[in-house]
Write an enzyme that holds these catalytic residues in place. Structure first.
Site, PDB file in Angstrom:
ATOM      1  N   ASP A  28       3.461 -13.104  -3.370  1.00  0.00           N
ATOM      2  CA  ASP A  28       3.106 -13.843  -2.137  1.00  0.00           C
ATOM      3  C   ASP A  28       2.721 -15.314  -2.323  1.00  0.00           C
ATOM      4  O   ASP A  28       1.761 -15.794  -1.681  1.00  0.00           O
ATOM      5  CB  ASP A  28       1.959 -13.128  -1.392  1.00  0.00           C
ATOM      6  CG  ASP A  28       2.328 -11.720  -0.957  1.00  0.00           C
ATOM      7  OD1 ASP A  28       3.415 -11.244  -1.320  1.00  0.00           O
ATOM      8  OD2 ASP A  28       1.525 -11.093  -0.255  1.00  0.00           O
ATOM      9  N   LYS A 134       7.612  -7.355   2.216  1.00  0.00           N
ATOM     10  CA  LYS A 134       6.702  -6.237   2.487  1.00  0.00           C
ATOM     11  C   LYS A 134       5.911  -6.488   3.764  1.00  0.00           C
ATOM     12  O   LYS A 134       5.532  -7.619   4.052  1.00  0.00           O
ATOM     13  CB  LYS A 134       5.759  -6.045   1.296  1.00  0.00           C
ATOM     14  CG  LYS A 134       4.885  -7.265   0.978  1.00  0.00           C
ATOM     15  CD  LYS A 134       4.169  -7.092  -0.353  1.00  0.00           C
ATOM     16  CE  LYS A 134       3.360  -8.293  -0.740  1.00  0.00           C
ATOM     17  NZ  LYS A 134       2.105  -8.450  -0.015  1.00  0.00           N
ATOM     18  N   CYS A 167      -3.647  -8.763  -2.043  1.00  0.00           N
ATOM     19  CA  CYS A 167      -2.262  -8.363  -2.310  1.00  0.00           C
ATOM     20  C   CYS A 167      -1.991  -8.095  -3.785  1.00  0.00           C
ATOM     21  O   CYS A 167      -1.245  -7.185  -4.127  1.00  0.00           O
ATOM     22  CB  CYS A 167      -1.305  -9.409  -1.753  1.00  0.00           C
ATOM     23  SG  CYS A 167      -1.341  -9.427   0.046  1.00  0.00           S
TER      24      CYS A 167
END
Lengths: 227, 178
Positions: A28, A134, A167
Site C-alpha cells: 500500500d 484488496k 495493513c
C-alpha cells in the site's frame, strides 16, 4: 546470499536467503497513505511518518529486482460504487472527516482508479510485477495473493509498506498463519503514530518471533551481497 | 458509554441476536505467556453468562497446537477450531458466525497482541463490527498492548472500537430495558 541478522532470530529460520523462494511484498505505498491530499493526509496525520520508509524501500526494491526476486505490490481500494466497502468502514471514515468515496484533492478517497489510489513514483511497480488489489487491510483476504505466491514457488516473504500496525501487520499475520516465513524491514515501514509503529515491531518479535522477524534493510542488503 | 473512538456499535442499538462473544487464545499457551490470564478469563466468564441470557452467542475458538482449553463452554456455546493466530485462519469461524446471523463481535481472550489483534483484524476485513474487550483480553506485555489498543482506535476506529466488559454489559442491560 547469507542469512539476515534479524531480531529475534537470524532470518530465515531454514538457511540462507533463496531469491527463487522469496518475494518482496510492498504494501500500500499509495498516495492515499503517504501522499499530500490523500486519505491519511486528509485525516490530519503526519505524512513524514508514513513517508519515512520510501527511500530505503526504493533501495531494497532495486536489489530485489537485480537478484531476480519476485516483487509483489498491493493496493487498498474500493469499487467506484463502494459495493465492496463494508458499511461500518464507510461510516467510520466519514466520521473522521475522510469519507471513502468522497471527493478530495487526489480524487475520490480510497477508490480504485483515482489518483490517490496509485502507488507513489518512488516505489512504483515496473512491467511484469504483480499488483494485488484488496478491499481490506489484509492482502490475503478476497484476493489471489496466496495463489500467485504458490504458483511462483514462494515460501518466504519480506515486507515493506504502510501502515505498520494495520495493513502490514494484518497481511504479515495472515501470511504467518498460512505458513510463510516472514521478515519485516523496520526502516521500510511506518504508521500514523510513532508509538504504535514501535509497538507493532515489538508484536512481531514477542514470544521468540511469533509472527516472524524484524531487521533493518541494511542487514538484508548485506546478506544479499554476501557471496 | 466509554468505548473509543466511538460509541459502539456504529449502527446504534446493539441487537443481542446479532451479537457474538468471541473467545480466542484461551488455552494453555496463552495462559502461560500473558499477564493475569485469570483476570481476563474471569471477565470472559462473567460476560459470557450475560451474553447467553440476552440471546447472544458465545463462540470459543481453539487454535491447533495451543494446548488445553482454559475457558469452559456451556452446552449451547459454539466451539470451533482454527489453524493460526487469527481465529479466522484455517477454520469455520466465518461460516459459523454467518450461519448464526452474528454481525457484531465482542472479542477477548488470552493474547491481546497475538490472538485477539489478529482476529480483530480478520473480522474487520470481513465486515464484522468489533468491540475489543480490553479487560477480557490478557496482554503479553502491557506497554505493547497499549500500542495495539491505540492502533485499533486510529483512523476513526480502523478495527472497530475498544471498551471493557462493563461497557458491553451496560449496553445489554439498556437493550433489555427498552
Amino acid at each position: 546470499m547469507k542469512q539476515v541478522e534479524a531480531d529475534p532470530y537470524t532470518w530465515p529460520y531454514d538457511g540462507p536467503v533463496d531469491p527463487a523462494k522469496t518475494a518482496l511484498v510492498c504494501i500500500d505505498w499509495q498516495v492515499d497513505f503517504c501522499g499530500p491530499g490523500g486519505y491519511v493526509d486528509t485525516m490530519g496525520y503526519d505524512l513524514k511518518l508514513t513517508r519515512a520508509g520510501l527511500e530505503p524501500t526504493a533501495v531494497v526494491l532495486a536489489a530485489a529486482r537485480a537478484a531476480g526476486m519476485l516483487v509483489v505490490h498491493t493496493r487498498e481500494g474500493h469499487l467506484p460504487d463502494l459495493s465492496d466497502c463494508p458499511p461500518n468502514k464507510l461510516w467510520r471514515s466519514k466520521r473522521i472527516g475522510a469519507g471513502i468515496g468522497d471527493a478530495g484533492p487526489c480524487g475520490r478517497i480510497l477508490v480504485k482508479g483515482e489518483p490517490g489510489w496509485e502507488i507513489v513514483p518512488e516505489v512504483a511497480p515496473i512491467e511484469g510485477e504483480p499488483i494485488v488489489d484488496k478491499p481490506g487491510k489484509g492482502a490475503f483476504y478476497a484476493t489471489n495473493l496466496d495463489l500467485l505466491l504458490r504458483v511462483a514457488g514462494v515460501t518466504h516473504l519480506i515486507f515493506t509498506g504502510i501502515t505498520t500496525d494495520v495493513c502490514v501487520h494484518t497481511t504479515m499475520r495472515e501470511a504467518n498463519d498460512k505458513g510463510y516465513e516472514c521478515l519485516l524491514l523496520e526502516d521500510c515501514t511506518g504508521a500514523t503514530d510513532y508509538g504504535n509503529y514501535l509497538a507493532a515491531l515489538q508484536m512481531v518479535k514477542m514470544q521468540g518471533g511469533v509472527f516472524g522477524a524484524v531487521a533493518p534493510s541494511s542487514a538484508l542488503l548485506a546478506a544479499m551481497e554476501a557471496a | 458509554m466509554a468505548t473509543r473512538p466511538y460509541p459502539w456499535p456504529y449502527d446504534g442499538t446493539l441487537e443481542p441476536r446479532r451479537l457474538a462473544l468471541v473467545v480466542v487464545g484461551a488455552q494453555e499457551w496463552g495462559a502461560a505467556h500473558t499477564v493475569d490470564p485469570a483476570g481476563a478469563l474471569e471477565a470472559l466468564e462473567r460476560t459470557a453468562k450475560v451474553v447467553r441470557d440476552a440471546g447472544g452467542s458465545v463462540v470459543v475458538v481453539l487454535r491447533a497446537g495451543a494446548g488445553d482449553p482454559r475457558f469452559d463452554p456451556d452446552a449451547g456455546d459454539v466451539v470451533v477450531d482454527c489453524a493460526g493466530m487469527s481465529g479466522f485462519a484455517g477454520g469455520p469461524l466465518d461460516v459459523r458466525l454467518r450461519a448464526l446471523g452474528r454481525t457484531h463481535l465482542a472479542i477477548g481472550g488470552l493474547g491481546l497482541e497475538t490472538a485477539v489483534y489478529s482476529t480483530v483484524g480478520g473480522a474487520s476485513d470481513r465486515g464484522y463490527e468489533c468491540l475489543t474487550l480490553a479487560d477480557a483480553a490478557a496482554p503479553h506485555d502491557g506497554a505493547v498492548a497499549t500500542g495495539a489498543l491505540s492502533s485499533i482506535t486510529m483512523s476513526g476506529g480502523i478495527f472497530g472500537a475498544v471498551g471493557t466488559s462493563a461497557d458491553l454489559l451496560d449496553l445489554l442491560s439498556k437493550e433489555r430495558s427498552t
